[in-house]
Design a protein around this motif. Sequence first.
Motif, PDB file in Angstrom:
ATOM      1  N   THR A   1      30.788 -33.674  11.593  1.00  0.00           N
ATOM      2  CA  THR A   1      29.500 -33.006  11.854  1.00  0.00           C
ATOM      3  C   THR A   1      29.720 -31.884  12.870  1.00  0.00           C
ATOM      4  OG1 THR A   1      28.998 -34.668  13.537  1.00  0.00           O
ATOM      5  CG2 THR A   1      28.084 -35.057  11.353  1.00  0.00           C
TER       6      THR A   1
ATOM      7  N   TYR B   1      19.041 -21.008  12.909  1.00  0.00           N
ATOM      8  CA  TYR B   1      19.374 -21.769  14.120  1.00  0.00           C
ATOM      9  C   TYR B   1      18.966 -21.112  15.443  1.00  0.00           C
ATOM     10  CZ  TYR B   1      22.200 -23.630  10.377  1.00  0.00           C
ATOM     11  OH  TYR B   1      22.596 -24.127   9.168  1.00  0.00           O
TER      12      TYR B   1
ATOM     13  N   PRO C   1      22.091 -28.573  14.001  1.00  0.00           N
ATOM     14  CA  PRO C   1      21.626 -29.600  13.054  1.00  0.00           C
ATOM     15  C   PRO C   1      22.401 -30.909  13.232  1.00  0.00           C
ATOM     16  CG  PRO C   1      22.994 -27.972  11.923  1.00  0.00           C
ATOM     17  CD  PRO C   1      22.872 -27.513  13.350  1.00  0.00           C
ATOM     18  N   LYS C   2      21.699 -32.036  13.144  1.00  0.00           N
ATOM     19  CA  LYS C   2      22.371 -33.324  13.407  1.00  0.00           C
ATOM     20  C   LYS C   2      23.415 -33.629  12.328  1.00  0.00           C
ATOM     21  CE  LYS C   2      18.735 -36.311  11.353  1.00  0.00           C
ATOM     22  NZ  LYS C   2      18.301 -35.272  10.414  1.00  0.00           N
ATOM     23  N   GLU C   3      23.228 -33.075  11.102  1.00  0.00           N
ATOM     24  CA  GLU C   3      24.195 -33.316  10.014  1.00  0.00           C
ATOM     25  C   GLU C   3      25.482 -32.510  10.217  1.00  0.00           C
ATOM     26  OE1 GLU C   3      21.245 -31.916   9.748  1.00  0.00           O
ATOM     27  OE2 GLU C   3      19.960 -32.988   8.333  1.00  0.00           O
TER      28      GLU C   3
ATOM     29  N   ASP D   1      23.597 -29.276   6.457  1.00  0.00           N
ATOM     30  CA  ASP D   1      22.174 -29.475   6.744  1.00  0.00           C
ATOM     31  C   ASP D   1      21.282 -28.851   5.679  1.00  0.00           C
ATOM     32  OD1 ASP D   1      23.005 -26.926   7.394  1.00  0.00           O
ATOM     33  OD2 ASP D   1      21.621 -26.703   9.064  1.00  0.00           O
TER      34      ASP D   1
ATOM     35  N   SER E   1      20.689 -25.926   4.985  1.00  0.00           N
ATOM     36  CA  SER E   1      19.987 -24.698   5.387  1.00  0.00           C
ATOM     37  C   SER E   1      20.383 -23.588   4.397  1.00  0.00           C
ATOM     38  CB  SER E   1      20.395 -24.291   6.810  1.00  0.00           C
ATOM     39  OG  SER E   1      21.592 -23.520   6.778  1.00  0.00           O
TER      40      SER E   1
END
Length: 296
Positions: free
Chosen positions: A115, A177, A271-273, A278, A280
Amino acid sequence: MYCKTWGGNRHSMQIDRRKVIAALGGTLAVQSMDAEARAEALEGYLSDELDMSVFSKLGAPSKSMTVAELDGQIDRRPLRRGIGTLFSSGGTNPFGNRLPGEPANVPRLAPMPATPTLLDFFKLRFAPATHVLQSADKALTAGLPEDIVLACLLHDVAQTLMKADHGWWAAQLFEPYVSKKVTFAIRYHQALRFYPDPSVGYEYPQLYNLIFGTDYTPPPYIEAAHKYCRDHKWYMAARQITINDLYSFDPNHVVDPAKFTDIIGRHFRQPKEGLGFDNSPTAHMWRTIANPDAPL
Ligand SMILES: [Fe+2]
Ligand SMILES: [Fe+2]
């Protein structure tokens, strides 16, 4: 002949008195200057010469060329000048020239974490990123707002993916972001850098004569982008990137990306992923930077 080494150990430079006098306009011109004007002219000359010696180490041609001369080299180069720096060994500097001693093959890239964060990209894909780290450090030292420091930190890293039109590529890459103001600044720095703004002491970079050609005129879309940006409420955000852009790259001034951890934490939506995973609109661009060895 009078020669002097200038600049200490970091950048030794031989200067030739006759060359200096000629560059300042000849003996008569130098004699007519008062001590202060002479010192200032000498400093300007030395700083130009120092820049040239740094540029040539970076692959700059020994003399400036015209746009037509640079265009004439297109089919004599193994690489297109707009190629992203991750995609080749050598020749990915702004001049498109391979440096002596550059390895023939690309390096093996370290694997990315599952990640990945922005700082992981700085360490593993954008490195050494000296130019943007120094620019952001300069902005930080100047006491600029955090979002402008971030814009300076990010403004050129998309050159790993694509150098041609890098301002637009970078703005798009970061759009999901960061704030609209940061992407505006990053997008328009590409156009603004060609246009002096004496009110803030920004001059046309000498380096651009070597990169773009001595008679270069920006194309109409760049001119239009400059005009649009000039009248925009965020003009100064984009202008600050060009002011803090460093055109003489000092390899000895090392800035650790970790210095910007807090600013990134406050102004970059990580992003946590992980970047690239993510979903996007620009996740694929992050994956390409993470894995430029993917064959298709
Ligand atoms: Fe740039
Ligand atoms: Fe830059």
